[in-house]
Design an enzyme around this catalytic site. Sequence first.
Site, short mmCIF file in Angstrom:
data_model
loop_
_atom_site.label_atom_id
_atom_site.label_comp_id
_atom_site.label_asym_id
_atom_site.label_seq_id
_atom_site.Cartn_x
_atom_site.Cartn_y
_atom_site.Cartn_z
N LYS A 66 0.82 -1.23 0.00
CA LYS A 66 0.00 0.00 0.00
C LYS A 66 0.85 1.27 0.00
O LYS A 66 0.48 2.27 -0.60
CB LYS A 66 -0.96 0.00 1.19
CG LYS A 66 -2.07 -1.04 1.06
CD LYS A 66 -3.06 -0.94 2.21
CE LYS A 66 -4.05 -2.10 2.15
NZ LYS A 66 -5.10 -2.01 3.18
N ASP A 102 -10.13 2.43 2.81
CA ASP A 102 -10.27 1.65 4.05
C ASP A 102 -11.06 2.40 5.12
O ASP A 102 -11.94 1.84 5.77
CB ASP A 102 -8.90 1.27 4.62
CG ASP A 102 -8.26 0.09 3.89
OD1 ASP A 102 -9.01 -0.67 3.23
OD2 ASP A 102 -7.04 -0.07 4.00
N GLY A 127 -3.57 -0.82 18.01
CA GLY A 127 -2.74 -1.04 16.82
C GLY A 127 -2.44 0.28 16.14
O GLY A 127 -3.26 1.22 16.19
N ALA A 128 -1.25 0.36 15.54
CA ALA A 128 -0.84 1.62 14.91
C ALA A 128 -0.11 1.34 13.60
O ALA A 128 0.87 1.99 13.27
CB ALA A 128 0.04 2.41 15.87
N GLY A 129 -0.60 0.35 12.86
CA GLY A 129 0.01 0.02 11.57
C GLY A 129 -0.71 0.72 10.42
O GLY A 129 -1.39 1.74 10.61
N ASN A 151 -0.89 1.26 21.19
CA ASN A 151 -0.14 0.24 20.45
C ASN A 151 0.84 -0.48 21.36
O ASN A 151 1.30 0.06 22.36
CB ASN A 151 0.63 0.92 19.29
CG ASN A 151 1.13 -0.09 18.27
OD1 ASN A 151 0.39 -1.02 17.92
ND2 ASN A 151 2.34 0.09 17.80
#
Length: 279
Positions: A66, A102, A127-129, A151
């Site tokens: 991405k 998204d 989460g921090a992706g 995270n």
Amino acid sequence: MTDRYAVVGNPVAHSRSPSIHARFAEQTGQDIEYLRLLAPLGGFVEAVERFRDAGGRGLNVTLPFKREAFAWAARRSERARVAAAVNTLRFDRDGAWGDNTDGAGLVRDLEDRLGLALAGRSVLILGAGGATRGVVGPLLEAGVARLTIANRTPSRAIGLVDGFPRAIAAGRLRGCGFDDAGEGFELVVNATSAGLAGARLPVADALFAGAALAYDMFYAARETAFVAQALAAGCPRACDGLGMLVEQAAESFLDWRGVRPLTAPVYEALRAELAAEAG
Ligand code: NAP
């Protein structure tokens, strides 16, 4: 003439996108075919350019490409720029246009299918992706009052929110570790990849206290580990990310074809497909 699209990734064999877009095309009467394109790691640009030069009209982009798609696109939507990631490419006469659907997919699934109006809510994302990076802007735009990104590696959450200085200054956004997340969240979203391994997250049950909904971006045929964890912690309602998957695909379809397909029947069909596969 039939227009050709594909999902490019590595791996890509598991992708549900061909099945989703075939249903959208049938429903809207659009003449398209939609394939899977496995690109070698380090060979993303060559694979995309070959597909485009052979007449391809657009691509969905999945892990791990991405960010490469963002760098390669000649023009990008504002939401792709904010996310620094592209999951949808459209090949126009004046170059490739990149979008990120998204966040819009998550917001639509929460508000339209699940009936959770986001304005004024207090939301926690674990989460921090890349997935979190894609949804922060759209959640803020939907009017979330307080957004906390927690995270496993706190510095990554703090670095991510640094990209939204106005929201930080307004007291709407903060980044932290799992142990400093605080409490009082109405919605808790799992955007970690821990679900792939079926792992329980190392977070306190108190994070779910008072939450109306827990949402796992990961989806599976059976109850996911995060859904089970949230329900066991006392959250009254929890669901997985299949709806987000269908909604982000519908947004891509709109980018390409100018038509928004109905998502509810496609979600139901996919859910049934998953259940049948699980036996
Ligand atoms: P990513 O960029 O690789 O980020 C992974 C995140 O998970 C990081 O924050 C990482 O923390 C955390 N993590 C991994 N293993 C963990 C564990 N055992 N315990 C706690 N934290 C852990 O992945 P991504 O692209 O953001 O995707 C995240 C998830 O969202 C995936 O399951 C993906 O399938 C899903 N997703 C779903 C949709 C949909 O349409 N439904 C769309 C996009 C993504 P560290 O920083 O500490 O490593």
